[in-house]
Design an enzyme around this catalytic site. Structure first.
Site, PDB file in Angstrom:
ATOM      1  N   GLU A 221      -7.838  27.574 -56.486  1.00 16.91           N
ATOM      2  CA  GLU A 221      -7.210  28.215 -57.360  1.00 16.91           C
ATOM      3  C   GLU A 221      -7.339  27.102 -58.495  1.00 16.91           C
ATOM      4  O   GLU A 221      -6.577  25.714 -58.431  1.00 16.91           O
ATOM      5  CB  GLU A 221      -5.533  28.028 -57.169  1.00 16.91           C
ATOM      6  CG  GLU A 221      -5.121  29.010 -55.200  1.00 16.91           C
ATOM      7  CD  GLU A 221      -4.571  29.951 -56.565  1.00 16.91           C
ATOM      8  OE1 GLU A 221      -4.903  30.083 -57.934  1.00 16.91           O
ATOM      9  OE2 GLU A 221      -5.413  31.508 -55.939  1.00 16.91           O
ATOM     10  N   CYS A 255      -1.344  25.349 -65.456  1.00 16.66           N
ATOM     11  CA  CYS A 255      -2.435  25.729 -65.448  1.00 16.66           C
ATOM     12  C   CYS A 255      -2.111  27.644 -65.800  1.00 16.66           C
ATOM     13  O   CYS A 255      -3.158  27.198 -66.481  1.00 16.66           O
ATOM     14  CB  CYS A 255      -2.734  26.143 -63.662  1.00 16.66           C
ATOM     15  SG  CYS A 255      -1.691  27.181 -62.828  1.00 16.66           S
TER      16      CYS A 255
HETATM   17  P1  NAD Z   1      -7.845  17.413 -59.636  1.00 17.53           P
HETATM   18  O1  NAD Z   1      -8.776  18.558 -59.290  1.00 17.53           O
HETATM   19  O2  NAD Z   1      -8.248  16.774 -60.541  1.00 17.53           O
HETATM   20  O3  NAD Z   1      -6.942  17.253 -58.380  1.00 17.53           O
HETATM   21  C1  NAD Z   1      -6.059  18.178 -57.070  1.00 17.53           C
HETATM   22  C2  NAD Z   1      -6.377  17.426 -55.756  1.00 17.53           C
HETATM   23  O4  NAD Z   1      -7.876  17.251 -55.238  1.00 17.53           O
HETATM   24  C3  NAD Z   1      -5.456  16.508 -55.563  1.00 17.53           C
HETATM   25  O5  NAD Z   1      -4.365  16.279 -54.649  1.00 17.53           O
HETATM   26  C4  NAD Z   1      -6.589  15.454 -55.372  1.00 17.53           C
HETATM   27  O6  NAD Z   1      -6.277  14.409 -54.681  1.00 17.53           O
HETATM   28  C5  NAD Z   1      -7.763  16.704 -54.470  1.00 17.53           C
HETATM   29  N1  NAD Z   1      -9.254  15.457 -54.538  1.00 17.53           N
HETATM   30  C6  NAD Z   1      -9.612  14.354 -55.724  1.00 17.53           C
HETATM   31  N2  NAD Z   1     -10.280  14.218 -55.107  1.00 17.53           N
HETATM   32  C7  NAD Z   1     -11.194  15.577 -54.074  1.00 17.53           C
HETATM   33  C8  NAD Z   1     -12.183  15.536 -53.451  1.00 17.53           C
HETATM   34  N3  NAD Z   1     -13.292  14.205 -53.889  1.00 17.53           N
HETATM   35  N4  NAD Z   1     -12.103  15.906 -52.554  1.00 17.53           N
HETATM   36  C9  NAD Z   1     -11.169  16.975 -52.408  1.00 17.53           C
HETATM   37  N5  NAD Z   1      -9.598  17.204 -52.943  1.00 17.53           N
HETATM   38  C10 NAD Z   1     -10.491  16.113 -53.630  1.00 17.53           C
HETATM   39  O7  NAD Z   1      -6.607  18.185 -60.114  1.00 17.53           O
HETATM   40  P2  NAD Z   1      -5.173  17.993 -60.941  1.00 17.53           P
HETATM   41  O8  NAD Z   1      -5.205  17.154 -62.211  1.00 17.53           O
HETATM   42  O9  NAD Z   1      -3.927  17.549 -59.482  1.00 17.53           O
HETATM   43  O10 NAD Z   1      -4.810  19.188 -61.374  1.00 17.53           O
HETATM   44  C11 NAD Z   1      -4.828  19.623 -62.701  1.00 17.53           C
HETATM   45  C12 NAD Z   1      -5.615  21.086 -62.845  1.00 17.53           C
HETATM   46  O11 NAD Z   1      -4.972  21.895 -61.862  1.00 17.53           O
HETATM   47  C13 NAD Z   1      -5.717  21.398 -63.533  1.00 17.53           C
HETATM   48  O12 NAD Z   1      -6.914  21.889 -63.785  1.00 17.53           O
HETATM   49  C14 NAD Z   1      -4.788  22.667 -63.799  1.00 17.53           C
HETATM   50  O13 NAD Z   1      -5.715  23.948 -64.491  1.00 17.53           O
HETATM   51  C15 NAD Z   1      -5.259  23.365 -62.483  1.00 17.53           C
HETATM   52  N6  NAD Z   1      -4.097  24.058 -61.287  1.00 17.53           N
HETATM   53  C16 NAD Z   1      -4.604  25.005 -61.256  1.00 17.53           C
HETATM   54  C17 NAD Z   1      -3.486  26.062 -61.088  1.00 17.53           C
HETATM   55  C18 NAD Z   1      -3.129  26.841 -59.940  1.00 17.53           C
HETATM   56  O14 NAD Z   1      -2.562  28.153 -59.444  1.00 17.53           O
HETATM   57  N7  NAD Z   1      -4.739  28.221 -60.549  1.00 17.53           N
HETATM   58  C19 NAD Z   1      -2.228  25.008 -60.514  1.00 17.53           C
HETATM   59  C20 NAD Z   1      -1.801  23.898 -60.895  1.00 17.53           C
HETATM   60  C21 NAD Z   1      -3.085  23.312 -61.758  1.00 17.53           C
END
Ligand code: NAD
Length: 477
Positions: A221, A255
């Site tokens: 997602e 998002c």
């Molecule tokens: P992010 O990708 O920076 O982080 C998301 C999660 O990934 C965190 O919990 C983090 O602990 C984990 N993470 C970090 N490094 C990792 C690794 N190497 N391996 C596995 N996991 C790792 O995103 P964010 O800043 O938390 O959220 C913002 C982004 O999320 C935006 O792009 C937004 O559009 C998207 N988003 C999508 C939805 C959806 O439902 N489609 C909902 C909310 C946010």
């Protein structure tokens, strides 16, 4: 071994041990319909009981988040997912009879949904309750055991989820793991039976790579730049009210927030004037106003500042709407709503997902030009179209791709348990919510029930005239 390394080893071992216990329990016995409904109902009651604590905790993570936004966009959709699942679960779990081709009569067939086993959920921080729990609800409804890792960017909300889940379920059934990106990376390397990740496209790639080592299926997602397109005949006031609400809920940290808006060239100044008035009415003050949510941390605040600064340096015009002229900075983390016009396509703000209260306005002359603009870019997570002409709405739906669409408003296609939710291409893969969550976390098992009266045994070797006649009959010549 350094202290840091040995701590990391202990953490990894602990994570692995917790996972093994969860997977072991999942392999032992499947959850009955009653078990699943009871587990979901318990969660519903706990959420209602701890409602005020949820509002305060999430607000503390944001340094101020509107209570109404937590109620409307975190708590309500979570409760809605639970209630919809409870209402429909019996039907979802009932094996479905399907009709076989006449060639196989009188055999029968059905499809049965079965739990996958141990499901992992990696959640984002922006709607910490809903993004953490909605996949958990789908996974429980499908009869799985679940391990949830909330984001470290909302640590108080992560602890609250750990306490909420810890008080309701045994750790072998549903458990919450907290920790930083390193823990998240270790988490994504565990051999789950399914892994759902919510976050950026960049981290989504890393998660999918880690999951591929275990052949763990993933639902991603992700995000992206979701456009809002206003047809030239549509009332600007009506469109701008929806777009700005969608943009400014949670200070744009959504998002599916409209990322940028496409307005016909001759209505740009009307859009800017109208938007300025609407924002000032919605938020007469920014700092001294509990309705205006703040930016999650100083680093994201600086990222947003850099996006506007670099657009300005490239010749864009910025209209910062700060009606009471309050001081907004990375200390209070209040970022003023900012409208950007005349932005070059290759400016960072038009290349990256904004995820904040900045709205670039792109102008077009003909509708097909606007559609071509959308189609020349990666498929967005959401698309918003403002037009009262149903023929043109159909045309737009047929000629664009997006994770989901709301017509004449923003974001309403999300949080509807009767609709699937998920991106397409770089905005994600797979879907969940409602039945789609149940199906995503299930094995859709086909079952063929042979009849003792079947004639298909006549087609076994040694092949003779009967087998050949039968084959001719079923093939049709
Ligand atoms: P992010 O990708 O920076 O982080 C998301 C999660 O990934 C965190 O919990 C983090 O602990 C984990 N993470 C970090 N490094 C990792 C690794 N190497 N391996 C596995 N996991 C790792 O995103 P964010 O800043 O938390 O959220 C913002 C982004 O999320 C935006 O792009 C937004 O559009 C998207 N988003 C999508 C939805 C959806 O439902 N489609 C909902 C909310 C946010």
């Amino acid at each position: 071994m350094s202290t840091a390394t040995s701590e990391a080893c202990v953490q990894t071992t602990d994570l692995r041990r917790r996972f093994e216990a969860l997977r072991g329990a999942a392999r032992k016995a499947d959850l009955s319909y009653r078990d699943r409904v009871d587990a979901l109902r318990k969660l519903e009651q706990a959420l209602l009981r701890r409602k005020d604590e949820i509002i305060q905790t999430i607000s503390a993570d944001f340094n101020g988040r509107a209570a109404e936004e937590t109620l409307a966009l975190d708590l309500f959709p979570t409760l809605n997912e639970i209630r919809y699942a409870v209402k429909n679960l019996k039907d979802w779990m009932t094996p479905r009879s399907v009709s076989l081709g006449w060639q196989f009569w009188p055999a029968r067939a059905r499809v049965q949904y079965q739990p996958l086993g141990a499901v992992g959920v990696l959640a984002a921080w922006n709607y910490p309750l809903f993004l953490g729990l909605a996949p958990v609800i789908g996974a429980i409804a499908a009869g799985n055991h679940v391990m949830l890792k909330p984001s470290e960017l909302a640590p108080r909300s992560a602890d609250l989820l750990a306490s909420l889940i810890g008080e309701l379920y045994s750790p072998e059934f549903v458990t919450v793991v907290t920790g930083d990106g390193k823990v998240a990376a270790e988490f994504s390397a565990l051999p789950f039976d399914h892994l759902l990740f919510t976050g950026s496209t960049r981290v989504g790639r890393i998660v999918m790579r880690a999951a591929s080592e275990n052949l763990t299926p993933v639902t991603l997602e992700l995000g992206g730049k979701s456009p809002a397109l206003i047809h030239p005949d549509f009332a600007i006031q009506r469109a701008a009210e929806s777009i700005l609400a969608g943009k400014l809920f949670n200070a744009g940290q959504t998002c599916v927030a409209p990322d940028y808006v496409l307005v016909s060239e001759n209505r740009l100044s009307e859009f800017l004037d109208t938007s300025q008035r609407i924002i000032a009415r919605m938020y007469p003050r920014l700092v001294d106003n509990p309705d205006y949510t703040r930016i999650i941390n100083a680093a994201h605040y600086r990222r947003l500042r850099e996006l506007t600064d670099s657009a300005l340096a490239r010749g864009s015009q910025a209209l910062e709407v700060n009606p009471a002229s309050e001081a907004c900075d990375e200390t209070n983390r209040v970022f003023p709503p900012t409208l950007l016009s005349h932005v070059p396509d290759d400016a960072d703000v038009m290349q990256e997902e904004i995820f904040g209260p900045i709205l670039p306005i792109v102008t077009y002359n003909r509708l097909n030009e606007a559609i071509a603009y959308i189609n020349a870019r990666p498929h967005p997570l959401a698309l918003y179209y403002f037009d009262d002409n149903s023929g043109r709405v159909r045309y737009l739906l047929d000629h664009t791709r997006a994770g989901g669409v709301t017509v004449n408003d923003c974001m309403f296609h999300v949080g509807q348990p009767c609709l699937p939710f998920g991106g397409v291409g770089p905005s994600g893969m797979g879907q969940y919510h409602g039945f789609d969550g149940f199906a995503t976390f299930s094995k859709k098992k086909p079952v063929f029930l042979q009849s003792r009266f079947t004639t298909l045994g006549l087609m076994r070797p040694p092949y003779g005239a009967t087998a050949r006649r039968l084959l001719k009959f079923i093939i049709g010549r």
